[in-house]
Design a protein around this motif. Structure first.
Motif, PDB file in Angstrom:
ATOM      1  N   ILE A  70      -2.884   1.850  58.646  1.00 25.84           N
ATOM      2  CA  ILE A  70      -2.927   1.126  59.918  1.00 25.84           C
ATOM      3  C   ILE A  70      -1.671   0.259  60.016  1.00 25.84           C
ATOM      4  O   ILE A  70      -1.248  -0.351  59.032  1.00 25.84           O
ATOM      5  CB  ILE A  70      -4.202   0.251  59.974  1.00 25.84           C
ATOM      6  CG1 ILE A  70      -5.448   1.134  59.954  1.00 25.84           C
ATOM      7  CG2 ILE A  70      -4.191  -0.668  61.195  1.00 25.84           C
ATOM      8  CD1 ILE A  70      -6.722   0.389  59.579  1.00 25.84           C
TER       9      ILE A  70
ATOM     10  N   THR B 104      -0.343  -2.779  60.417  1.00 25.79           N
ATOM     11  CA  THR B 104      -1.004  -4.089  60.323  1.00 25.79           C
ATOM     12  C   THR B 104      -0.360  -5.137  61.227  1.00 25.79           C
ATOM     13  O   THR B 104      -1.051  -6.009  61.747  1.00 25.79           O
ATOM     14  CB  THR B 104      -1.002  -4.606  58.869  1.00 25.79           C
ATOM     15  OG1 THR B 104       0.354  -4.724  58.412  1.00 25.79           O
ATOM     16  CG2 THR B 104      -1.770  -3.667  57.969  1.00 25.79           C
TER      17      THR B 104
ATOM     18  N   ARG C  94       0.736  -4.854  64.211  1.00 24.28           N
ATOM     19  CA  ARG C  94       0.219  -4.722  65.575  1.00 24.28           C
ATOM     20  C   ARG C  94      -1.189  -5.309  65.753  1.00 24.28           C
ATOM     21  O   ARG C  94      -1.581  -5.640  66.879  1.00 24.28           O
ATOM     22  CB  ARG C  94       0.227  -3.252  66.007  1.00 24.28           C
ATOM     23  CG  ARG C  94       1.537  -2.797  66.597  1.00 24.28           C
ATOM     24  CD  ARG C  94       1.853  -3.552  67.868  1.00 24.28           C
ATOM     25  NE  ARG C  94       3.034  -3.070  68.564  1.00 24.28           N
ATOM     26  CZ  ARG C  94       3.894  -3.880  69.198  1.00 24.28           C
ATOM     27  NH1 ARG C  94       3.728  -5.186  69.172  1.00 24.28           N
ATOM     28  NH2 ARG C  94       4.917  -3.376  69.841  1.00 24.28           N
ATOM     29  N   LEU C  95      -1.915  -5.469  64.646  1.00 25.34           N
ATOM     30  CA  LEU C  95      -3.252  -6.046  64.763  1.00 25.34           C
ATOM     31  C   LEU C  95      -3.177  -7.484  65.262  1.00 25.34           C
ATOM     32  O   LEU C  95      -4.051  -7.951  65.992  1.00 25.34           O
ATOM     33  CB  LEU C  95      -3.960  -6.007  63.402  1.00 25.34           C
ATOM     34  CG  LEU C  95      -4.188  -4.614  62.808  1.00 25.34           C
ATOM     35  CD1 LEU C  95      -4.793  -4.738  61.416  1.00 25.34           C
ATOM     36  CD2 LEU C  95      -5.072  -3.779  63.718  1.00 25.34           C
TER      37      LEU C  95
ATOM     38  N   PRO D 284       0.289  -7.924  69.463  1.00 23.79           N
ATOM     39  CA  PRO D 284       0.190  -6.770  70.368  1.00 23.79           C
ATOM     40  C   PRO D 284       1.281  -6.693  71.438  1.00 23.79           C
ATOM     41  O   PRO D 284       1.418  -5.649  72.080  1.00 23.79           O
ATOM     42  CB  PRO D 284      -1.184  -6.969  71.021  1.00 23.79           C
ATOM     43  CG  PRO D 284      -1.399  -8.447  70.980  1.00 23.79           C
ATOM     44  CD  PRO D 284      -0.754  -8.929  69.716  1.00 23.79           C
TER      45      PRO D 284
ATOM     46  N   GLN E 174      -7.675   0.188  55.627  1.00 21.64           N
ATOM     47  CA  GLN E 174      -8.612  -0.681  56.355  1.00 21.64           C
ATOM     48  C   GLN E 174      -8.928  -1.958  55.583  1.00 21.64           C
ATOM     49  O   GLN E 174      -9.016  -3.038  56.176  1.00 21.64           O
ATOM     50  CB  GLN E 174      -9.910   0.095  56.644  1.00 21.64           C
ATOM     51  CG  GLN E 174     -10.883  -0.669  57.533  1.00 21.64           C
ATOM     52  CD  GLN E 174     -10.352  -0.847  58.950  1.00 21.64           C
ATOM     53  OE1 GLN E 174      -9.985   0.120  59.609  1.00 21.64           O
ATOM     54  NE2 GLN E 174     -10.276  -2.080  59.432  1.00 21.64           N
TER      55      GLN E 174
ATOM     56  N   ALA F 175      -6.149  -4.199  56.236  1.00 22.36           N
ATOM     57  CA  ALA F 175      -6.151  -4.622  57.642  1.00 22.36           C
ATOM     58  C   ALA F 175      -7.204  -5.690  57.900  1.00 22.36           C
ATOM     59  O   ALA F 175      -6.973  -6.636  58.666  1.00 22.36           O
ATOM     60  CB  ALA F 175      -6.388  -3.408  58.539  1.00 22.36           C
ATOM     61  N   ASP F 176      -8.361  -5.550  57.238  1.00 21.10           N
ATOM     62  CA  ASP F 176      -9.443  -6.526  57.422  1.00 21.10           C
ATOM     63  C   ASP F 176      -9.046  -7.921  56.936  1.00 21.10           C
ATOM     64  O   ASP F 176      -9.679  -8.899  57.323  1.00 21.10           O
ATOM     65  CB  ASP F 176     -10.689  -6.068  56.651  1.00 21.10           C
ATOM     66  CG  ASP F 176     -11.353  -4.856  57.278  1.00 21.10           C
ATOM     67  OD1 ASP F 176     -11.068  -4.564  58.452  1.00 21.10           O
ATOM     68  OD2 ASP F 176     -12.153  -4.198  56.571  1.00 21.10           O
TER      69      ASP F 176
END
Length: 256
Positions: free
Chosen positions: A185, A187, A189-190, A193, A223, A226-227
């Motif tokens: 992922i 990261t 961009r999380l 944005p 993930q 990312a979390d």
DNA sequence: ATGGTGGCCCGGCCA
């Protein structure tokens, strides 16, 4: 844990700036690309003096990748492994602070009709194959580096400038999507944005001062990484001043 | 922009 990736465009030319930046930013793990050094010339002692263990995979004049860590550095692996070597020094792995981390320097591609473009696509497919064969996407894994791909048109100052050029082509973005389908992922961009945030600006034509760049340096994580992301930024200050790299560092913080 | 700048290291190649 603070993790950064930075294409330094020659560590020999950039060492003083990198040392200053380490003291200022205090990253725990740093993925470097384009060191342009042989392993024997890598300044491991300078980094050790600042508290960082390091591993380097270099070839001399071109390419070269490294990982610095002050949270442990175990099980280093160069490239795609001994049974299928890459002739160029573009990938190194290590486990730091409980995260399996790669520093990646994806081939530039040069132009769509160049053999180097096919090498780029094969290289990305081999990275995907290595992940599928050797890593578990349920674990904490990061592949950070200079991907030489702008993921979307929102990552490019002028998409029209790159029509029929590398970095935005469909096959390159498809190859990145293959890494995402495995479990990586973007990261940054999380947490960030908004469009038109860049990590690279051409030295030529005053691109940095005109805010004309591309976001091609990515911290791709699974993930479970990312979390845990609590902070993400591009350190544009590192692109300013005397003798900058043409890339700025991308920095991610993840909770323990 | 078949330009531009900056790294390698001194003639081009690479980005």
């Amino acid at each position: 844990m603070r993790i950064a990736t930075w294409n330094v465009n020659s560590l020999k030319a950039r060492l003083a700036r990198v040392e200053e930046w380490l003291a200022d930013v205090q990253p725990d793990v740093v993925c470097l690309q384009e060191t342009k050094l042989a392993d024997g010339a890598f300044p491991a002692m300078a980094f050790q003096a600042l508290g960082y263990d390091s591993v380097h995979h270099g070839e001399g004049r071109w390419n070269g990748v490294a990982i610095l860590s002050r949270v442990g550095l175990d099980n280093p692996v160069n490239g795609f492994g001994p049974e299928d070597p890459d002739p160029q020094a573009r990938l190194i792995w290590a486990t730091c602070g409980g995260v399996r981390i790669a520093s990646a320097y994806v081939p530039n591609g040069r132009s769509l009709d160049d053999d180097h473009y096919q090498y780029k696509l094969r290289w990305l497919a081999r990275l995907r194959d290595q992940l599928a064969a050797s890593e578990d996407p349920a674990q904490a894994i990061i592949v950070a580096g200079d991907y030489n791909i702008a993921p979307t048109d929102a990552d490019v100052w002028d998409p029209k400038h790159f029509v029929d050029a590398t970095h935005t082509s469909r096959p390159e973005r498809d190859a990145l999507a293959e890494l995402e389908s495995w479990g990586l992922i973007d990261t940054f961009r999380l947490l960030q944005p908004e469009p038109r945030l860049y990590s690279w600006w051409d030295y030529r034509a005053g691109r940095f001062h005109k805010h004309e760049g591309m976001r091609i340096d990515l911290v791709m994580g699974t993930q479970s990484v990312a979390d845990r992301v609590t902070f993400a930024t591009i350190d544009r200050n590192a692109r300013k001043g005397q003798q900058p790299s043409d890339h700025a560092p991308v920095i991610i913080d993840i909770a323990d």
